[in-house]
Design a protein around this motif. Structure first.
Motif, short mmCIF file in Angstrom:
data_model
loop_
_atom_site.label_atom_id
_atom_site.label_comp_id
_atom_site.label_asym_id
_atom_site.label_seq_id
_atom_site.Cartn_x
_atom_site.Cartn_y
_atom_site.Cartn_z
N PHE A 87 0.60 -1.36 -0.16
CA PHE A 87 0.03 -0.18 0.04
C PHE A 87 0.94 1.33 -0.09
O PHE A 87 0.62 2.18 -0.77
CB PHE A 87 -1.01 -0.16 1.16
N ALA A 137 1.94 1.90 -3.66
CA ALA A 137 1.11 2.32 -4.27
C ALA A 137 0.39 3.80 -4.18
O ALA A 137 0.46 4.61 -4.96
CB ALA A 137 -0.19 1.41 -4.36
N SER A 138 0.60 4.02 -2.82
CA SER A 138 -0.13 5.37 -2.68
C SER A 138 1.10 6.28 -2.91
O SER A 138 1.02 7.50 -3.34
CB SER A 138 -0.56 5.29 -0.93
N ALA A 168 1.89 7.69 -6.17
CA ALA A 168 1.25 8.88 -6.81
C ALA A 168 2.11 10.37 -6.41
O ALA A 168 1.64 11.22 -7.00
CB ALA A 168 -0.31 9.02 -6.01
N ASN A 223 -2.17 6.40 7.60
CA ASN A 223 -2.98 7.13 6.59
C ASN A 223 -2.87 8.68 7.27
O ASN A 223 -2.45 9.54 6.42
CB ASN A 223 -4.58 6.91 6.90
N SER A 258 1.51 13.78 1.68
CA SER A 258 0.88 14.08 0.35
C SER A 258 0.56 15.64 0.38
O SER A 258 0.76 16.35 -0.59
CB SER A 258 -0.69 13.44 0.48
N ALA A 286 -6.40 12.69 -5.08
CA ALA A 286 -6.13 11.35 -4.50
C ALA A 286 -7.43 10.25 -4.74
O ALA A 286 -7.07 9.01 -5.00
CB ALA A 286 -5.88 11.58 -3.06
N GLY A 287 -8.47 10.65 -4.77
CA GLY A 287 -9.86 9.89 -4.84
C GLY A 287 -9.73 9.39 -6.26
O GLY A 287 -9.96 8.12 -6.48
N ILE A 305 -6.98 6.75 -6.59
CA ILE A 305 -7.19 5.64 -5.86
C ILE A 305 -8.22 4.85 -7.06
O ILE A 305 -8.27 3.48 -7.07
CB ILE A 305 -7.98 5.92 -4.76
N MET A 348 -6.32 3.24 -9.83
CA MET A 348 -5.37 2.11 -9.39
C MET A 348 -6.02 0.72 -9.14
O MET A 348 -5.56 -0.24 -9.16
CB MET A 348 -4.76 2.50 -7.97
N LEU A 349 -7.43 0.83 -8.58
CA LEU A 349 -8.15 -0.21 -8.39
C LEU A 349 -8.15 -1.59 -9.40
O LEU A 349 -7.87 -2.65 -9.08
CB LEU A 349 -9.60 -0.03 -8.03
#
Length: 263
Positions: free
Chosen positions: A72, A75-76, A79, A174, A181, A228-229, A232, A235-236
């Motif tokens: 995770f 992946a995050s 970005a 987070n 971020s 960010a939304g 995400i 990426m799914l």
């Protein structure tokens, strides 16, 4: 186009002045980004293909090297490098706005021109931030789990989602990720478009980007959440959706820059 945006001039400034912007400006930028994507879909898909491919390779490397806890964060955190990956998209939007030739060769002209050094400095800054995020994420995992190994992604997800220790990992992870971020947003909100458009130095571009976030904290946080939304969601499906999401966001970032930064 002159009625929509301030006219820019190719010069280096101590720091460009920024405007007050609101949600209407964000909606405008997204509409214009979608318009650019529709007008240049083939180019955009080609230019951005390396981004989802790189994402798949990162995911594969995570499983292969038994680094499941880093999946995770990788992946995050990946970005964070998105603004640099969209260099070609900013240039395409700029050329379309000016009515100039929009070709694959021209799209990455900024990487070989006089702005290459400044682009490289900002890209290096984001890369170091990405590495720092991975170190912080791994340090958090070691703090909570020690040297415990995860046998499978499903076992790891069950551990994270059903235990107090896992919940702590999610919450603190987070919060730390949000801090990184916000730093990345401040650094790169408009820095690359400013460099491409005016040939400014890296420090000037970053200072202007930070000033924009400072002057419009609420609006820019909303912009960061939108980015960010959408990332995400992209990426799914094994990162494949990024081939649609990232071009639109890249073009939209250019138009947000043109609305937010005064000549």
């Amino acid at each position: 186009m002159a009625g929509l945006y301030p006219v820019s001039h190719p010069q280096t400034l101590a720091r460009a002045s920024v405007r007050r912007i609101g949600l209407d400006d964000l909606r405008f930028a997204l509409r214009k980004g979608l318009d650019d994507f529709v007008a240049m879909p083939t180019h955009a898909l080609f230019l951005i293909a390396i981004y989802p491919v790189a994402g798949v390779l990162i995911a594969a490397a995570t499983f292969e090297n038994d680094l499941i806890p880093l999946m995770f964060p990788l992946a995050s955190g990946f970005a964070l490098l998105g603004p640099f990956a969209a260099i070609g998209l900013y240039e395409m939007s700029r050329r379309r706005e000016q009515g100039r030739d929009i070709g694959l060769i021209n799209a990455y002209a900024p990487l070989t021109g006089q702005s290459a050094k400044a682009i490289g400095v900002v890209a290096l800054t984001l890369s170091l931030l990405f590495v720092a995020w991975l170190i912080a994420a791994m340090a958090l995992y070691w703090t909570l789990y020690g040297e415990a190994r995860q046998d499978s992604i499903f076992g790891f997800l069950q551990e994270v989602l059903t235990t107090p220790r896992g919940w702590m990992l999610i919450v603190v992870g987070n919060l730390v990720g949000a801090a990184f971020s916000l730093i990345a947003l401040a650094i790169s909100a408009v820095s690359f478009p400013l460099i491409i458009d005016r040939g400014t130095e890296a420090g000037t571009a970053i200072a202007t980007s930070v000033a924009l976030v400072q002057q419009n904290p609420g609006t820019m946080v909303v912009w960061g959440l939108i980015v960010a939304g959408l990332l995400i969601l992209g990426m799914l499906p094994l990162f494949v959706g990024l081939a649609l999401v990232l071009p639109i966001l890249g073009h939209a970032t250019w138009h947000l820059y043109r609305r937010a930064v005064m000549p």
